[in-house]
Write a protein that holds these residues in place. Structure first.
Motif, PDB file in Angstrom:
ATOM      1  N   VAL A  32       0.838  -1.203   0.000  1.00 29.55           N
ATOM      2  CA  VAL A  32       0.000   0.000   0.000  1.00 29.55           C
ATOM      3  C   VAL A  32       0.873   1.252   0.000  1.00 29.55           C
ATOM      4  CG1 VAL A  32      -1.729   1.308   1.311  1.00 29.55           C
ATOM      5  CG2 VAL A  32      -1.902  -1.190   1.142  1.00 29.55           C
ATOM      6  N   ALA A  33       1.942   1.248   0.802  1.00 28.71           N
ATOM      7  CA  ALA A  33       2.813   2.425   0.898  1.00 28.71           C
ATOM      8  C   ALA A  33       3.453   2.758  -0.442  1.00 28.71           C
ATOM      9  CB  ALA A  33       3.890   2.189   1.959  1.00 28.71           C
ATOM     10  N   ARG A  34       3.701   1.739  -1.263  1.00 28.33           N
ATOM     11  CA  ARG A  34       4.319   1.995  -2.578  1.00 28.33           C
ATOM     12  C   ARG A  34       3.408   2.810  -3.487  1.00 28.33           C
ATOM     13  NH1 ARG A  34       6.783  -3.253  -1.762  1.00 28.33           N
ATOM     14  NH2 ARG A  34       4.962  -4.335  -2.600  1.00 28.33           N
ATOM     15  N   ARG A  35       2.134   2.857  -3.205  1.00 30.20           N
ATOM     16  CA  ARG A  35       1.205   3.643  -4.029  1.00 30.20           C
ATOM     17  C   ARG A  35       1.228   5.130  -3.676  1.00 30.20           C
ATOM     18  NH1 ARG A  35      -3.811   0.033  -5.143  1.00 30.20           N
ATOM     19  NH2 ARG A  35      -3.152  -2.057  -4.506  1.00 30.20           N
ATOM     20  N   LEU A  36       1.805   5.458  -2.516  1.00 29.58           N
ATOM     21  CA  LEU A  36       1.709   6.822  -2.005  1.00 29.58           C
ATOM     22  C   LEU A  36       2.701   7.755  -2.688  1.00 29.58           C
ATOM     23  CD1 LEU A  36       1.472   6.017   1.811  1.00 29.58           C
ATOM     24  CD2 LEU A  36      -0.419   6.501   0.234  1.00 29.58           C
ATOM     25  N   PRO A  37       2.371   9.040  -2.786  1.00 28.22           N
ATOM     26  CA  PRO A  37       3.320  10.008  -3.336  1.00 28.22           C
ATOM     27  C   PRO A  37       4.434  10.295  -2.342  1.00 28.22           C
ATOM     28  CG  PRO A  37       1.371  11.128  -2.538  1.00 28.22           C
ATOM     29  CD  PRO A  37       1.082   9.665  -2.407  1.00 28.22           C
ATOM     30  N   ALA A  38       5.525  10.849  -2.823  1.00 27.10           N
ATOM     31  CA  ALA A  38       6.627  11.223  -1.941  1.00 27.10           C
ATOM     32  C   ALA A  38       6.141  12.237  -0.908  1.00 27.10           C
ATOM     33  CB  ALA A  38       7.768  11.810  -2.764  1.00 27.10           C
ATOM     34  N   GLY A  39       6.584  12.058   0.331  1.00 22.96           N
ATOM     35  CA  GLY A  39       6.175  12.975   1.390  1.00 22.96           C
ATOM     36  C   GLY A  39       4.727  12.849   1.774  1.00 22.96           C
ATOM     37  N   ALA A  40       4.162  11.660   1.597  1.00 23.49           N
ATOM     38  CA  ALA A  40       2.747  11.450   1.884  1.00 23.49           C
ATOM     39  C   ALA A  40       2.417  11.773   3.339  1.00 23.49           C
ATOM     40  CB  ALA A  40       2.369  10.000   1.590  1.00 23.49           C
ATOM     41  N   ARG A  41       1.231  12.334   3.553  1.00 24.45           N
ATOM     42  CA  ARG A  41       0.761  12.630   4.908  1.00 24.45           C
ATOM     43  C   ARG A  41       0.054  11.390   5.437  1.00 24.45           C
ATOM     44  NH1 ARG A  41      -4.082  15.167   7.107  1.00 24.45           N
ATOM     45  NH2 ARG A  41      -3.598  16.018   9.163  1.00 24.45           N
ATOM     46  N   ALA A  42       0.660  10.770   6.448  1.00 23.73           N
ATOM     47  CA  ALA A  42       0.135   9.515   7.002  1.00 23.73           C
ATOM     48  C   ALA A  42      -0.304   9.752   8.434  1.00 23.73           C
ATOM     49  CB  ALA A  42       1.214   8.434   6.943  1.00 23.73           C
ATOM     50  N   VAL A  43      -1.545   9.371   8.749  1.00 26.63           N
ATOM     51  CA  VAL A  43      -2.075   9.622  10.084  1.00 26.63           C
ATOM     52  C   VAL A  43      -2.614   8.341  10.700  1.00 26.63           C
ATOM     53  CG1 VAL A  43      -2.676  11.994   9.472  1.00 26.63           C
ATOM     54  CG2 VAL A  43      -4.426  10.212   9.360  1.00 26.63           C
ATOM     55  N   LEU A  44      -2.514   8.279  12.004  1.00 23.49           N
ATOM     56  CA  LEU A  44      -3.041   7.175  12.795  1.00 23.49           C
ATOM     57  C   LEU A  44      -4.179   7.701  13.657  1.00 23.49           C
ATOM     58  CD1 LEU A  44      -0.956   4.632  14.885  1.00 23.49           C
ATOM     59  CD2 LEU A  44      -2.893   5.813  15.892  1.00 23.49           C
ATOM     60  N   LEU A  45      -5.332   7.068  13.561  1.00 22.49           N
ATOM     61  CA  LEU A  45      -6.462   7.395  14.426  1.00 22.49           C
ATOM     62  C   LEU A  45      -6.404   6.465  15.640  1.00 22.49           C
ATOM     63  CD1 LEU A  45      -9.364   7.717  11.823  1.00 22.49           C
ATOM     64  CD2 LEU A  45      -8.218   9.589  13.021  1.00 22.49           C
ATOM     65  N   ASP A  46      -6.157   7.025  16.813  1.00 22.85           N
ATOM     66  CA  ASP A  46      -6.047   6.194  18.008  1.00 22.85           C
ATOM     67  C   ASP A  46      -7.371   6.013  18.735  1.00 22.85           C
ATOM     68  OD1 ASP A  46      -6.457   8.679  19.118  1.00 22.85           O
ATOM     69  OD2 ASP A  46      -4.736   8.616  20.471  1.00 22.85           O
ATOM     70  N   THR A  47      -8.457   6.464  18.138  1.00 19.77           N
ATOM     71  CA  THR A  47      -9.751   6.487  18.806  1.00 19.77           C
ATOM     72  C   THR A  47     -10.177   5.148  19.404  1.00 19.77           C
ATOM     73  OG1 THR A  47     -10.341   8.055  17.065  1.00 19.77           O
ATOM     74  CG2 THR A  47     -12.088   7.412  18.583  1.00 19.77           C
ATOM     75  N   PRO A  48     -10.039   3.997  18.695  1.00 21.43           N
ATOM     76  CA  PRO A  48     -10.548   2.748  19.281  1.00 21.43           C
ATOM     77  C   PRO A  48      -9.945   2.395  20.630  1.00 21.43           C
ATOM     78  CG  PRO A  48     -10.129   2.457  16.933  1.00 21.43           C
ATOM     79  CD  PRO A  48      -9.563   3.787  17.315  1.00 21.43           C
ATOM     80  N   TYR A  49      -8.708   2.831  20.910  1.00 27.36           N
ATOM     81  CA  TYR A  49      -8.086   2.504  22.196  1.00 27.36           C
ATOM     82  C   TYR A  49      -7.809   3.758  23.031  1.00 27.36           C
ATOM     83  CZ  TYR A  49      -3.790   3.634  19.571  1.00 27.36           C
ATOM     84  OH  TYR A  49      -2.834   4.246  18.800  1.00 27.36           O
ATOM     85  N   ALA A  50      -8.435   4.869  22.687  1.00 28.19           N
ATOM     86  CA  ALA A  50      -8.140   6.134  23.359  1.00 28.19           C
ATOM     87  C   ALA A  50      -8.541   6.132  24.824  1.00 28.19           C
ATOM     88  CB  ALA A  50      -8.835   7.289  22.639  1.00 28.19           C
ATOM     89  N   PHE A  51      -9.393   5.208  25.226  1.00 28.19           N
ATOM     90  CA  PHE A  51      -9.825   5.125  26.623  1.00 28.19           C
ATOM     91  C   PHE A  51      -8.817   4.376  27.498  1.00 28.19           C
ATOM     92  CE2 PHE A  51     -11.327   1.438  24.386  1.00 28.19           C
ATOM     93  CZ  PHE A  51     -11.110   0.382  25.255  1.00 28.19           C
ATOM     94  N   GLN A  52      -7.823   3.727  26.893  1.00 27.16           N
ATOM     95  CA  GLN A  52      -6.882   2.912  27.649  1.00 27.16           C
ATOM     96  C   GLN A  52      -5.779   3.769  28.267  1.00 27.16           C
ATOM     97  OE1 GLN A  52      -7.362  -0.820  24.509  1.00 27.16           O
ATOM     98  NE2 GLN A  52      -5.407  -0.526  25.521  1.00 27.16           N
ATOM     99  N   GLU A  53      -5.338   3.373  29.460  1.00 24.66           N
ATOM    100  CA  GLU A  53      -4.291   4.119  30.157  1.00 24.66           C
ATOM    101  C   GLU A  53      -2.966   4.086  29.393  1.00 24.66           C
ATOM    102  OE1 GLU A  53      -4.390   6.017  32.898  1.00 24.66           O
ATOM    103  OE2 GLU A  53      -6.573   5.771  32.934  1.00 24.66           O
ATOM    104  N   ASN A  54      -2.744   3.001  28.628  1.00 24.43           N
ATOM    105  CA  ASN A  54      -1.482   2.883  27.873  1.00 24.43           C
ATOM    106  C   ASN A  54      -1.628   3.364  26.438  1.00 24.43           C
ATOM    107  OD1 ASN A  54      -3.148   0.790  27.043  1.00 24.43           O
ATOM    108  ND2 ASN A  54      -1.475  -0.686  26.836  1.00 24.43           N
ATOM    109  N   ARG A  55      -2.543   4.273  26.222  1.00 26.01           N
ATOM    110  CA  ARG A  55      -2.812   4.817  24.883  1.00 26.01           C
ATOM    111  C   ARG A  55      -1.540   5.322  24.209  1.00 26.01           C
ATOM    112  NH1 ARG A  55      -6.747  10.139  24.259  1.00 26.01           N
ATOM    113  NH2 ARG A  55      -6.406  10.577  22.033  1.00 26.01           N
ATOM    114  N   ALA A  56      -0.736   6.106  24.946  1.00 25.91           N
ATOM    115  CA  ALA A  56       0.471   6.684  24.346  1.00 25.91           C
ATOM    116  C   ALA A  56       1.463   5.596  23.963  1.00 25.91           C
ATOM    117  CB  ALA A  56       1.113   7.672  25.316  1.00 25.91           C
TER     118      ALA A  56
END
Length: 402
Positions: A32-56
């Protein structure tokens, strides 16, 4: 989302059953990463585990995995607008849904798929949210709620798929009880299927398995170790890893018809690489068996190699956030047990021969900050007749007098 040569970046939707930050899915992510343009903006949504104490900590491990194994610099974000690549994974499907639907994320995710632009990768709990309905796994399996559905994001509706997505489809952690189908089991899933809107199918994704949908060409591929199950009340089709078909053929399967899929022997590089990978749970069992056989055969050198191999796998899987079957914690528990048994099972001469490799392992443990494991190894060596003393010039060992 960026454009290449003035044209919209090709879109891809990836759903994973589990193993999203493990070695088993590296080649899928790279494809999948090979399809991306150079300098692609990649983000992670942490919402599913955001309630956990070890989120970070979970986010840090995921970012480290994508940077080292995939070559993507990922940042944690609350939104997906303008992102070239979006990833979300383990946690609670319903916790994520409530927050995504209360803000712009839910609509933005649907818009990405509808526009067929950008890379969207949803795994485990996040994959659960992709269908017309979502199984509230935490509430049913862990809190004892009656089996029921919650409305899903319905990301697949623009693709003509009226389905629910069930990750961890072949889960077998229960042992004496049925934990297939994302811990629902046959009894509960069968009951829940009767409550789905007419014409809705179940897409079941096995663990360490992904389905990749090219939103431009409408080509679909199953990659990894297991398969994709299309389940309806009257029909069931299983597409093993390596299967290729069109989105139209997948639609017909979901509607109860047939499809002409490419035989699994036609593997892509992502599928073939994923199929060769073994899970951490399998490695744990294999190392334990090798250790037991070595001890029974009076071969302390082979027993030590099994411990060393297990340590190497712990390093390789250290970024895994899903941790199926107990994951890294289970492997660490086993390694401590094997270290203790090594000192008990080996003869003095055997441990003396192994002093060099075992001291090297102890040094690795100390450098990783795992001092309790390092101390356990030192104690095990002492029981086998080798006394270890830490000095300013490094550890020294001596054999206990007869």
């Amino acid at each position: 989302m960026r454009e290449r040569g003035g044209r919209p970046m090709p879109g891809v939707l990836v759903l994973m059953g589990s193993g999203e930050t493990s070695p088993t899915m590296v080649e899928v992510h790279r494809s999948v990463a090979r399809r991306l343009p150079a300098g692609a903006r990649a983000v992670l949504l942490d919402t599913p585990y955001a309630f956990q104490e070890n989120r970070a900590d979970i986010s840090a491990r995921a970012r480290r995995y994508f940077a080292r194994s995939v070559g993507l610099e990922v940042r944690v974000a609350e939104g997906v607008a303008g992102a070239d690549w979006v990833f979300s994974g383990p946690g609670s499907p319903t916790y994520a849904l409530e927050r995504w639907n209360d803000g712009p994320v839910g609509g933005d995710l649907r818009a990405r798929v509808r526009a067929r632009r950008g890379a969207t990768v949803l795994a485990s709990a996040a994959a659960c949210t992709a269908g017309v309905a979502t199984a509230p796994v935490y509430e049913i399996y862990k809190a004892g709620a009656e089996p029921h559905w919650r409305p899903g994001l319905d990301l697949l509706e623009p693709l003509g798929l009226r389905v629910v997505v069930i990750p961890h489809f072949d889960n077998a952690e229960g042992g004496t009880h049925d934990t297939r189908y994302c811990y629902l089991g046959e009894r509960r899933l069968s009951r829940m299927e009767r409550e789905l809107p007419p014409g809705t199918a179940v897409l079941g994704l096995d663990e360490h398995t992904a389905v990749l949908v090219d939103l431009g060409t409408e080509e679909v591929e199953v990659a990894g170790r297991g398969g994709l199950t299309i389940r309806r009340p009257d029909t069931r089709a299983v597409l093993p890893a390596g299967t290729r078909l069109t989105l139209g053929e997948l639609r017909r399967l979901a509607e109860g018809g047939g499809a002409a899929a490419t035989p699994p022997s036609s593997l892509s590089s992502a599928s073939a690489q994923g199929a060769r990978q073994v899970t951490l749970a399998e490695t744990i069992r294999a190392c334990e068996c090798r250790f037991q056989e070595a001890v029974a055969g009076g071969d302390p050198s082979a027993a030590a190699r099994a411990v060393l191999d297990l340590e190497a796998e712990l390093v390789r899987w250290s970024a895994d956030t899903e941790e199926d079957d107990g994951g890294v914690d289970q492997a660490r528990d086993l390694m401590r047990l094997l270290i203790a048994r090594l000192g008990e099972a080996a003869s003095e001469a055997g441990v003396r021969r192994l002093a060099g490799p075992l001291l090297a392992l102890r040094d690795e443990l100390r450098r990783a900050g795992r001092y309790a494991d390092a101390d356990a190894l030192r104690d095990a060596m002492g029981r086998g007749g080798v006394q270890v003393e830490d000095t300013p010039d490094g550890p020294r060992w001596t054999t206990r007098p007869d």
